[in-house]
Enzyme design. Structure first.
Site, PDB file in Angstrom:
ATOM      1  N   CYS A 122      -6.599  -1.373  -2.344  1.00  0.00           N
ATOM      2  CA  CYS A 122      -5.774  -2.446  -2.925  1.00  0.00           C
ATOM      3  C   CYS A 122      -6.509  -3.786  -2.888  1.00  0.00           C
ATOM      4  O   CYS A 122      -6.356  -4.617  -3.788  1.00  0.00           O
ATOM      5  CB  CYS A 122      -4.446  -2.581  -2.170  1.00  0.00           C
ATOM      6  SG  CYS A 122      -3.325  -1.204  -2.462  1.00  0.00           S
ATOM      7  N   THR A 149       0.833  -1.210   0.000  1.00  0.00           N
ATOM      8  CA  THR A 149       0.000   0.000   0.000  1.00  0.00           C
ATOM      9  C   THR A 149       0.871   1.265   0.000  1.00  0.00           C
ATOM     10  O   THR A 149       0.451   2.301  -0.517  1.00  0.00           O
ATOM     11  CB  THR A 149      -0.990   0.022   1.179  1.00  0.00           C
ATOM     12  OG1 THR A 149      -0.283   0.192   2.416  1.00  0.00           O
ATOM     13  CG2 THR A 149      -1.796  -1.258   1.243  1.00  0.00           C
ATOM     14  N   LEU A 179      -3.146   4.645  -0.498  1.00  0.00           N
ATOM     15  CA  LEU A 179      -4.558   4.248  -0.499  1.00  0.00           C
ATOM     16  C   LEU A 179      -4.607   2.763  -0.152  1.00  0.00           C
ATOM     17  O   LEU A 179      -4.715   1.901  -1.027  1.00  0.00           O
ATOM     18  CB  LEU A 179      -5.195   4.539  -1.856  1.00  0.00           C
ATOM     19  CG  LEU A 179      -5.630   5.980  -2.062  1.00  0.00           C
ATOM     20  CD1 LEU A 179      -6.388   6.145  -3.373  1.00  0.00           C
ATOM     21  CD2 LEU A 179      -6.499   6.479  -0.905  1.00  0.00           C
ATOM     22  N   HIS A 180      -4.535   2.473   1.159  1.00  0.00           N
ATOM     23  CA  HIS A 180      -4.396   1.087   1.614  1.00  0.00           C
ATOM     24  C   HIS A 180      -5.536   0.177   1.132  1.00  0.00           C
ATOM     25  O   HIS A 180      -5.320  -0.797   0.421  1.00  0.00           O
ATOM     26  CB  HIS A 180      -4.418   1.041   3.150  1.00  0.00           C
ATOM     27  CG  HIS A 180      -3.432   1.912   3.838  1.00  0.00           C
ATOM     28  ND1 HIS A 180      -2.094   1.600   3.923  1.00  0.00           N
ATOM     29  CD2 HIS A 180      -3.585   3.084   4.510  1.00  0.00           C
ATOM     30  CE1 HIS A 180      -1.473   2.536   4.626  1.00  0.00           C
ATOM     31  NE2 HIS A 180      -2.342   3.446   4.981  1.00  0.00           N
ATOM     32  N   ASP A 181      -6.738   0.498   1.616  1.00  0.00           N
ATOM     33  CA  ASP A 181      -7.826  -0.475   1.487  1.00  0.00           C
ATOM     34  C   ASP A 181      -8.296  -0.717   0.044  1.00  0.00           C
ATOM     35  O   ASP A 181      -8.710  -1.843  -0.276  1.00  0.00           O
ATOM     36  CB  ASP A 181      -9.013  -0.047   2.370  1.00  0.00           C
ATOM     37  CG  ASP A 181      -8.649  -0.102   3.854  1.00  0.00           C
ATOM     38  OD1 ASP A 181      -7.716  -0.850   4.211  1.00  0.00           O
ATOM     39  OD2 ASP A 181      -9.304   0.597   4.653  1.00  0.00           O
TER      40      ASP A 181
END
Ligand code: BDR
Ligand code: CA
Length: 316
Positions: free
Chosen positions: A248, A198, A244-246
């Site tokens: 992914c 991320t 933008l972690h989530d």
């Protein structure tokens, strides 16, 4: 609307601006059939995550989406939240109307259990974007559902990037390590999007402005959220933008080739004085322990943002 044979998923989430972008990406993607959204305490307390999930659905024009409130605290620990990253509401950056859609009646854990029992075995993928409390509670209460889960694709953990909430641990795993341990030991096929990945999909000024230039309300919201969200990471890491972690997780379901990783053993540290919630990822294969996860390490950031921008542009 989902296309015929769309992949059935449940999004378990603690929104969170990056959770919000992930939910929008899923709702914009006809390849995915989102059966429901389950809220958990994490970035902010449960009343806010359950509220925010509905705000996001309404923004996407999906007030028909069942949103279930779940566990309000980790299995065995006090809740740790992240207002320092996400702001007081969890969705700071733009003021959106209070949701009009009600919460679905069932508790998130009951919804997870009932859905996994009623859908064909191996047909539902779980997408956790927050602490794993709801999923672990469902597995502990109804062990018969574990073998019915097709796959879990989750955001959490880190190896090369180590920690973000402590020097050793990533937030989602740190908040409820006992829950994470249950999930990582469950035997369900796991795909893990750690900070290693991320932190390679960073916002840039141009990427944010591209969202804004889409001219729709979803694009405007994504630009406003990422504008807010990136301040914290730029100050901390000194980089060009925020991870933008989530999203992914959802991007992997749509375009798995954007990511690459290794099938390895991952254990959760639950006892360490300084390492609580660490994902002990055997990237180099030195432990002899059996692989239990596809742990990602690389991402195609340009491809990721191209996909995300296109899909956000399809929303109202
Ligand atoms: C994770 O923690 C939360 O702050 C984000 O929403 C993401 O799920 C990153 O460590
Ligand atoms: Ca999250």
């Amino acid at each position: 609307m989902p296309m015929p044979h769309a992949r059935k998923i449940i999004i378990d989430t603690d929104p969170g601006q990056d959770d919000a972008v992930a939910i929008l990406l899923a709702l914009a993607s006809p390849e995915l059939d989102v059966l429901g959204i389950t809220a958990v305490a994490g970035n902010v307390p449960l009343d806010l995550t359950a509220r925010n999930a509905r705000v996001i659905c309404e923004l996407a024009g999906r007030d028909d989406m069942p949103v279930h409130a779940g566990c309000d605290r980790p299995l065995r620990r006090r809740l740790v939240t992240a207002e320092h990253v996400h702001g007081k509401t969890g969705l700071d950056g733009i003021t959106l109307p209070d949701p009009r859609m009600p919460l679905a009646k069932a508790h998130a854990v009951d919804f997870l259990i009932d859905t996994l029992r009623s859908q064909a075995p191996g047909s539902v993928t779980l997408c956790p974007l927050g602490p794993l409390t709801n999923i672990a509670t469902a597995f502990a209460r109804a062990p018969d559902i574990v073998g019915r889960v097709a796959e879990i694709v989750l955001m959490g953990g880190a190896y090369f990037e180590v920690g973000n909430i402590t020097p050793a641990a990533e937030f989602n795993i740190y908040v409820d390590p006992e829950a994470a341990e249950i999930v990582f030991k469950s035997g369900v096929p796991l795909v893990v999007m750690p900070l290693d990945v991320t932190h390679k999909v960073l916002t840039t000024r141009q990427r944010i402005e591209t969202f804004r230039d889409l001219g729709n309300r979803a694009g405007h919201a994504v630009a406003s959220w990422t504008d807010f969200f990136e301040r914290y990471d730029i100050a901390k890491y000194g980089g060009q933008g925020a991870p933008l972690h989530d999203p992914c997780v959802i991007a992997y379901l749509l375009a798995p080739d954007l990511f690459s990783g290794r099938h390895i053993n991952v254990e959760i540290e639950t006892k360490g004085d300084f390492t609580q919630g660490m994902t002990v990822a055997d990237w180099w294969g030195v432990s002899g322990r059996a692989a239990n996860a596809l742990f990602m390490g690389e991402a195609d950031a340009a491809g990721f943002y191209a996909l995300l921008t296109r899909r956000i542009g399809d929303l109202p």
